[in-house]
Scaffold this motif. Structure first.
Motif, mmCIF file in Angstrom:
data_model
loop_
_atom_site.group_PDB
_atom_site.id
_atom_site.type_symbol
_atom_site.label_atom_id
_atom_site.label_comp_id
_atom_site.label_asym_id
_atom_site.label_seq_id
_atom_site.Cartn_x
_atom_site.Cartn_y
_atom_site.Cartn_z
ATOM 1 N N GLY A 13 0.796 -1.216 0.000
ATOM 2 C CA GLY A 13 0.000 0.000 0.000
ATOM 3 C C GLY A 13 0.832 1.271 0.000
ATOM 4 O O GLY A 13 2.053 1.266 0.180
ATOM 5 N N THR A 14 0.140 2.407 -0.173
ATOM 6 C CA THR A 14 0.824 3.698 -0.295
ATOM 7 C C THR A 14 1.471 4.133 1.019
ATOM 8 O O THR A 14 2.465 4.860 0.999
ATOM 9 C CB THR A 14 -0.155 4.783 -0.766
ATOM 10 O OG1 THR A 14 -1.259 4.863 0.146
ATOM 11 C CG2 THR A 14 -0.669 4.484 -2.165
ATOM 12 N N ALA A 19 6.475 5.537 4.001
ATOM 13 C CA ALA A 19 7.413 5.122 5.050
ATOM 14 C C ALA A 19 8.834 5.032 4.510
ATOM 15 O O ALA A 19 9.801 5.311 5.241
ATOM 16 C CB ALA A 19 6.990 3.787 5.643
ATOM 17 N N THR A 20 8.984 4.654 3.236
ATOM 18 C CA THR A 20 10.341 4.588 2.670
ATOM 19 C C THR A 20 10.970 5.975 2.602
ATOM 20 O O THR A 20 12.188 6.123 2.784
ATOM 21 C CB THR A 20 10.342 3.966 1.263
ATOM 22 O OG1 THR A 20 9.653 4.814 0.338
ATOM 23 C CG2 THR A 20 9.700 2.592 1.268
ATOM 24 N N LEU A 21 10.169 7.002 2.334
ATOM 25 C CA LEU A 21 10.686 8.369 2.323
ATOM 26 C C LEU A 21 11.015 8.833 3.742
ATOM 27 O O LEU A 21 12.026 9.497 3.971
ATOM 28 C CB LEU A 21 9.677 9.309 1.676
ATOM 29 C CG LEU A 21 9.308 9.013 0.212
ATOM 30 C CD1 LEU A 21 8.246 9.990 -0.274
ATOM 31 C CD2 LEU A 21 10.534 9.074 -0.688
ATOM 32 N N GLU A 22 10.154 8.456 4.679
ATOM 33 C CA GLU A 22 10.358 8.859 6.067
ATOM 34 C C GLU A 22 11.638 8.267 6.648
ATOM 35 O O GLU A 22 12.231 8.831 7.574
ATOM 36 C CB GLU A 22 9.159 8.440 6.918
ATOM 37 C CG GLU A 22 9.155 9.026 8.319
ATOM 38 C CD GLU A 22 7.856 8.763 9.053
ATOM 39 O OE1 GLU A 22 7.609 9.429 10.069
ATOM 40 O OE2 GLU A 22 7.080 7.896 8.596
ATOM 41 N N ASP A 258 1.339 10.479 -3.271
ATOM 42 C CA ASP A 258 0.105 10.578 -4.053
ATOM 43 C C ASP A 258 0.359 11.181 -5.428
ATOM 44 O O ASP A 258 -0.277 10.798 -6.414
ATOM 45 C CB ASP A 258 -0.936 11.414 -3.308
ATOM 46 C CG ASP A 258 -1.571 10.662 -2.153
ATOM 47 O OD1 ASP A 258 -1.477 9.423 -2.143
ATOM 48 O OD2 ASP A 258 -2.143 11.315 -1.253
ATOM 49 N N TRP A 259 1.287 12.147 -5.492
ATOM 50 C CA TRP A 259 1.650 12.710 -6.795
ATOM 51 C C TRP A 259 2.467 11.707 -7.598
ATOM 52 O O TRP A 259 2.189 11.450 -8.777
ATOM 53 C CB TRP A 259 2.448 13.996 -6.595
ATOM 54 C CG TRP A 259 3.080 14.506 -7.856
ATOM 55 C CD1 TRP A 259 2.437 15.088 -8.918
ATOM 56 C CD2 TRP A 259 4.476 14.469 -8.208
ATOM 57 N NE1 TRP A 259 3.343 15.415 -9.907
ATOM 58 C CE2 TRP A 259 4.604 15.045 -9.495
ATOM 59 C CE3 TRP A 259 5.617 14.007 -7.558
ATOM 60 C CZ2 TRP A 259 5.837 15.171 -10.143
ATOM 61 C CZ3 TRP A 259 6.844 14.129 -8.195
ATOM 62 C CH2 TRP A 259 6.942 14.703 -9.467
ATOM 63 N N ALA A 260 3.455 11.097 -6.958
ATOM 64 C CA ALA A 260 4.403 10.243 -7.672
ATOM 65 C C ALA A 260 3.752 9.008 -8.278
ATOM 66 O O ALA A 260 4.105 8.588 -9.387
ATOM 67 C CB ALA A 260 5.546 9.823 -6.736
ATOM 68 N N PHE A 282 2.325 4.351 -11.755
ATOM 69 C CA PHE A 282 2.697 3.442 -10.680
ATOM 70 C C PHE A 282 1.453 2.981 -9.923
ATOM 71 O O PHE A 282 1.394 1.842 -9.453
ATOM 72 C CB PHE A 282 3.689 4.102 -9.724
ATOM 73 C CG PHE A 282 4.510 3.105 -8.959
ATOM 74 C CD1 PHE A 282 5.704 2.635 -9.471
ATOM 75 C CD2 PHE A 282 4.085 2.627 -7.724
ATOM 76 C CE1 PHE A 282 6.466 1.693 -8.772
ATOM 77 C CE2 PHE A 282 4.845 1.703 -7.016
ATOM 78 C CZ PHE A 282 6.031 1.223 -7.545
ATOM 79 N N ARG A 283 0.447 3.839 -9.814
ATOM 80 C CA ARG A 283 -0.795 3.433 -9.156
ATOM 81 C C ARG A 283 -1.451 2.282 -9.920
ATOM 82 O O ARG A 283 -1.922 1.296 -9.324
ATOM 83 C CB ARG A 283 -1.758 4.616 -9.054
ATOM 84 C CG ARG A 283 -3.006 4.302 -8.217
ATOM 85 C CD ARG A 283 -4.046 5.414 -8.313
ATOM 86 N NE ARG A 283 -3.564 6.694 -7.844
ATOM 87 C CZ ARG A 283 -3.601 7.092 -6.567
ATOM 88 N NH1 ARG A 283 -4.085 6.285 -5.643
ATOM 89 N NH2 ARG A 283 -3.153 8.293 -6.235
ATOM 90 N N GLU A 284 -1.467 2.408 -11.249
ATOM 91 C CA GLU A 284 -2.039 1.329 -12.071
ATOM 92 C C GLU A 284 -1.225 0.052 -11.927
ATOM 93 O O GLU A 284 -1.787 -1.058 -11.892
ATOM 94 C CB GLU A 284 -2.102 1.784 -13.528
ATOM 95 C CG GLU A 284 -3.129 2.888 -13.766
ATOM 96 C CD GLU A 284 -2.987 3.557 -15.128
ATOM 97 O OE1 GLU A 284 -3.967 4.191 -15.580
ATOM 98 O OE2 GLU A 284 -1.886 3.458 -15.729
ATOM 99 N N PHE A 285 0.082 0.185 -11.858
ATOM 100 C CA PHE A 285 0.965 -0.961 -11.621
ATOM 101 C C PHE A 285 0.576 -1.645 -10.308
ATOM 102 O O PHE A 285 0.448 -2.877 -10.234
ATOM 103 C CB PHE A 285 2.399 -0.444 -11.590
ATOM 104 C CG PHE A 285 3.482 -1.472 -11.398
ATOM 105 C CD1 PHE A 285 3.295 -2.819 -11.711
ATOM 106 C CD2 PHE A 285 4.727 -1.080 -10.903
ATOM 107 C CE1 PHE A 285 4.319 -3.751 -11.534
ATOM 108 C CE2 PHE A 285 5.751 -2.000 -10.721
ATOM 109 C CZ PHE A 285 5.539 -3.338 -11.034
ATOM 110 N N MET A 286 0.364 -0.839 -9.266
ATOM 111 C CA MET A 286 -0.013 -1.395 -7.969
ATOM 112 C C MET A 286 -1.373 -2.089 -8.029
ATOM 113 O O MET A 286 -1.653 -3.000 -7.232
ATOM 114 C CB MET A 286 -0.028 -0.296 -6.910
ATOM 115 C CG MET A 286 1.345 0.285 -6.602
ATOM 116 S SD MET A 286 1.294 1.698 -5.465
ATOM 117 C CE MET A 286 0.771 0.905 -3.943
#
Length: 457
Positions: A13-14, A19-22, A258-260, A282-286
């Motif tokens: 999930g998003t 969390a990876t950025l955090e 959300d933008w990326a 990337f959303r469609e990929f997910m």
């Protein structure tokens, strides 16, 4: 980016992406400075661009650097495309048109950054001089036509080359004919990241004006001070720009995600193979859009990190923040660019003052700066004055920030010494492009071969 990543950890999930950025948050005493710069390789004999292969090309330079440094070889389909320092964390890579890039190691202070830069340029000359190769520091190739520039054998670049003409008229120029200096900086928390992103985005056109250094195209003046910056306004609107949403209340890691995830992807890497997935977000990929189109169609963290590296906003967020607005330039400016941003962003008091400087700028004013600066640089009109006025205010803040850091060199000079090229330019009211045009119309008598001598490393 030197190497596309491989991390098979599934994405849940998003929130996991945010969390990876955090994970980039770190204590202030662990803040580092990573400086990247690109340069154009050319034949000393006729000033033409060097190819990839052959005894006098990019491959030969990379192989020579490998022997000199002992760094790890990075390959794509069996061809050397870069080197990675397994100890310090730096890397050497090649851009689509053969631009030779140093991605510097994360260093403690600007004196170390300058030593790293000088050592790298000396090493490159040691390898390249016997090959009859020189390297040029400008924001855009001043004389070469796009069709003259050779393509490098990197799989991601082949995909991008096919895709760029579908989304903008200047994307191939960005890939093959531009070079930059950028700095990568740290953040302590989500709030610190958001403030640095906002200040960075607002002041990015100011940095572009200070470092504007691409006034020539195809051997003649192009009407711009930074044609490189102009190119970015017509490259790919989905993944470029000044991200107005970053100035909205609540901006943070999730908003960037959300933008990326709604930006179309370039590729998915499985093993050593690059799969062209352009047009799929990337959303469609997910959500399963690539099922049956690629092996193992479930997205993983390696896919996410690779996707982040294909986003090109004026300030880019990963586990650190990338300042992306400056043209390539002479060696002194390789140290000046990180000095400018470190001074503004690494002292909390100065960062707050920088925010006070820009916080009432409207979205329309920021957009007008972004569109006006490529043409007029420091002379761009802004409110009751010009960008030069803002640049001088920003420089004063940066200088104060570096003074407060109190990081001294062996000669007892603090980091403000690295701002000298900016101070000289702003005192004269001139960016590098102004100097180039002055010489072109004066002592050079319209002969751009001089630039390969005077601006070579």
């Amino acid at each position: 980016m030197a190497r596309d990543t491989v991390d098979s950890t599934p994405i849940e999930g998003t929130a996991a992406l945010a969390a990876t950025l955090e994970e980039g948050c770190k204590p202030v005493d662990r803040f580092r400075i990573g400086t990247e710069h690109e340069k154009f390789g050319f034949h000393l004999s006729d000033l033409s661009p060097i190819p990839y292969g052959g005894p006098h090309g990019v491959e030969a330079v990379l192989t020579g650097m490998e022997k000199l440094l002992g760094w790890e070889r990075i390959e794509d389909a069996g061809k050397i495309i870069g080197l990675a320092d397994p100890v310090g964390g730096g890397a050497i890579s090649i851009e689509p048109g053969g631009q030779f890039e140093l991605s510097g190691a994360p260093l403690d202070n600007l004196h170390e950054t300058c030593r790293e830069t000088n050592a790298h340029l000396a090493q490159v000359r040691e390898v390249a001089d016997p090959l009859g190769i020189g390297f040029l520091g400008t924001g855009m190739t001043p004389t070469w036509r796009r069709e003259d520039v050779p393509a490098m054998p990197k799989s991601r670049y082949e995909i991008m080359t096919r895709y760029m003409p579908k989304v903008g008229s200047l994307g191939l120029d960005m890939m093959y004919r531009t070079s930059t200096i950028q700095v990568n900086l740290d953040f302590a928390s989500e709030a610190d990241m958001a403030l640095k992103m906002r200040v960075g985005l607002a002041l990015q056109p100011i940095a572009t004006a200070i470092f504007a250094n691409s006034p020539f195209t195809d051997g003649k003046p192009n009407g711009f001070k930074s044609f490189r910056a102009h190119i970015w306004t017509d490259t790919d609107a989905d993944r470029t720009g000044d991200m107005p949403f970053a100035f909205e209340d609540g901006f943070g890691f999730e908003a960037y995600v959300d933008w990326a995830i709604d930006v179309p992807m370039y590729f998915v890497k499985r093993g050593d193979a690059y799969h062209d997935v352009t047009g799929t977000t990337f959303r469609e990929f997910m959500n399963g859009a690539l099922e049956g189109r690629i092996p193992d169609a479930r997205p993983n963290l390696g896919d996410w990190n690779n996707h982040l590296s294909t986003l090109f906003p004026d300030v880019r967020l990963k586990k650190y923040i990338e300042m992306r607005g400056a043209d390539g330039g002479p060696w002194r400016r390789i140290c000046a660019l990180p000095a400018f941003w470190v001074g503004l962003l690494y002292d909390d008091g100065v960062l707050d003052q920088a925010w006070q400087l820009v916080k009432d700028w409207t979205r329309e004013e920021r957009a007008a700066l972004r569109s006006g600066v490529p043409k007029d640089a420091l002379q761009t009109a802004f409110r009751s004055g010009t960008v030069l006025d803002v640049a001088r205010e920003a420089l004063a803040l940066s200088s104060e920030g570096l003074k407060r850091r109190a990081r001294f060199s062996d000669g007892d000079l603090d980091e403000r010494v690295h701002l000298a090229p900016i101070e000289e330019g702003l005192a004269a009211g001139m960016c590098p492009a102004d100097v180039l045009l002055q010489r072109y119309n004066g002592s050079w008598n319209g002969d751009l071969t001089h630039i390969f001598k005077e601006y070579a490393y």
